[in-house]
Design a protein around this motif. Sequence first.
Motif, short mmCIF file in Angstrom:
data_model
loop_
_atom_site.label_atom_id
_atom_site.label_comp_id
_atom_site.label_asym_id
_atom_site.label_seq_id
_atom_site.Cartn_x
_atom_site.Cartn_y
_atom_site.Cartn_z
N UNK A 149 4.03 5.97 -5.25
CA UNK A 149 4.04 6.14 -6.71
C UNK A 149 2.96 7.15 -7.12
N UNK A 150 1.76 6.97 -6.57
CA UNK A 150 0.65 7.86 -6.93
C UNK A 150 0.95 9.30 -6.48
N UNK A 153 -4.16 -5.81 -2.05
CA UNK A 153 -4.70 -4.54 -1.54
C UNK A 153 -6.21 -4.65 -1.49
N UNK A 202 3.84 1.51 -1.11
CA UNK A 202 4.50 1.62 -2.42
C UNK A 202 3.54 2.28 -3.43
N UNK A 203 2.30 1.79 -3.45
CA UNK A 203 1.29 2.36 -4.36
C UNK A 203 1.10 3.84 -4.03
N UNK A 204 0.97 4.11 -2.73
CA UNK A 204 0.75 5.50 -2.28
C UNK A 204 1.89 6.41 -2.74
N UNK A 262 -3.38 0.67 -10.76
CA UNK A 262 -3.80 1.75 -9.86
C UNK A 262 -3.15 3.08 -10.25
N UNK A 263 -1.88 3.00 -10.65
CA UNK A 263 -1.17 4.21 -11.04
C UNK A 263 -1.83 4.84 -12.27
N UNK A 272 -6.93 5.23 -1.61
CA UNK A 272 -5.75 5.66 -2.39
C UNK A 272 -6.15 6.55 -3.57
N UNK A 304 -5.26 6.34 -11.52
CA UNK A 304 -5.19 7.65 -10.86
C UNK A 304 -5.04 8.78 -11.89
N UNK A 305 -4.22 8.51 -12.92
CA UNK A 305 -4.04 9.52 -13.97
C UNK A 305 -5.32 9.70 -14.75
N UNK A 347 -8.87 0.02 0.74
CA UNK A 347 -7.60 0.73 0.58
C UNK A 347 -7.52 1.39 -0.80
N UNK A 361 -0.26 -2.46 -8.64
CA UNK A 361 0.36 -1.13 -8.72
C UNK A 361 0.20 -0.45 -10.07
N UNK A 368 3.43 10.92 -8.75
CA UNK A 368 2.78 11.25 -10.03
C UNK A 368 1.93 12.51 -9.90
N UNK A 369 1.20 12.59 -8.79
CA UNK A 369 0.30 13.74 -8.59
C UNK A 369 1.09 15.03 -8.40
N UNK A 371 0.85 -1.20 0.00
CA UNK A 371 0.00 0.00 0.00
C UNK A 371 0.88 1.25 0.00
#
Lengths: 78, 261
Positions: A14-15, B185, A10-12, B149-150, B193, B153-154, B189, B146, A18-19, A8
């Motif tokens: 990366x996001x 995940x 790691x995902x957080x 999800x990445x 996220x 988000x975009x 969550x 991952x 990016x943001x 989690x």
Amino acid sequence: MKNKSREIMRVQNVIDSDRLNVGKGFTDLFVEDFSKLVQDYFEIEKQPILNIAKDKNGYKVEISFYTNRVKPFNSIVD
Amino acid sequence: MAKKIVVASGKGGVGKTTVTVNLGVALSSLGLRVALVDLDFGLNNLDVVMGVENRVVFDLLDVFEGRCRLKQALVQSNDRKNLFILPSGKIDFSKHITGQNVKLLIEKMNSVFDYVIIDAPAGIDLGFHRAVSCADEALVVVTPNLTSLRDADKVVSILQSYRLDKVSLVINRARGDLIVNKKMISPTDIELLLKTNLIAILPEEDAVFLSSGTLSKKCDSYRAYRTFALNLKNGTKKLFDTTCKYSGFFGSIRRSIKKSV
């Protein structure tokens, strides 16, 4: 559990990165628009400085600028 | 007035077309008139997933170039009278098809259907923007990993600039056993996220892989898609629980069997 929270995080991360990846075009345009607005109220010599940083509750946006004088005017409320 | 919903993802291979078809089937089983529009030009698969590829005579391009009317290009589902698909071109002529043209065509469906579900192409190129510009709402399909999800988000941040009525998340291929074992995940969550409203959780199941258009009523996916369709129709937020099968004593046995397989 450790694996999951690590994933989690790691995902957080990366996001979040990016943001935060704001281009120069965005910054320039924002500063230009903001300057126009600010100049109605303040006398400024230099462009405002924009700073965006990750915070606990999201992103903290700081805009700072120096002024020589506040432009006085009366509004209907006054 | 039809509700126009675009199914997008950003990353390819997360199951956009499968979600589009199964959602269409679930909505039509609630008695609603549904049209599925394939805007994935060149890489069109909606007809294949629906199992109607042999009955496609005309496609979107034929409608645009005046070779047929919209009604002639619509292909009815094999077993549902109120479910249709509008296939897209076999060859990528997408550069010649403007967003305005597609939008006008979809507007024509307003009086005939209750739902128009648009299958968008992967990525965030011209095709994606063309598909989104026709819609009132968007569904972003993600898988719990991952990369997906990445990209999601975009896509969500781009969708926000379109000022759609609603942008919602659909989690596809959720594995209840891995979520209980804390190796995947969790949907909660993911919702946190991506800071986007979660509308459906769809389990990973062999039945979806093996089906061509219609899911068996016995499988979990059928129930998950029905819950999803009801959420869309009624504006509710009831989520399918993928973990209930893997909780408790019998659940732990199921988990260990799955682990050993």
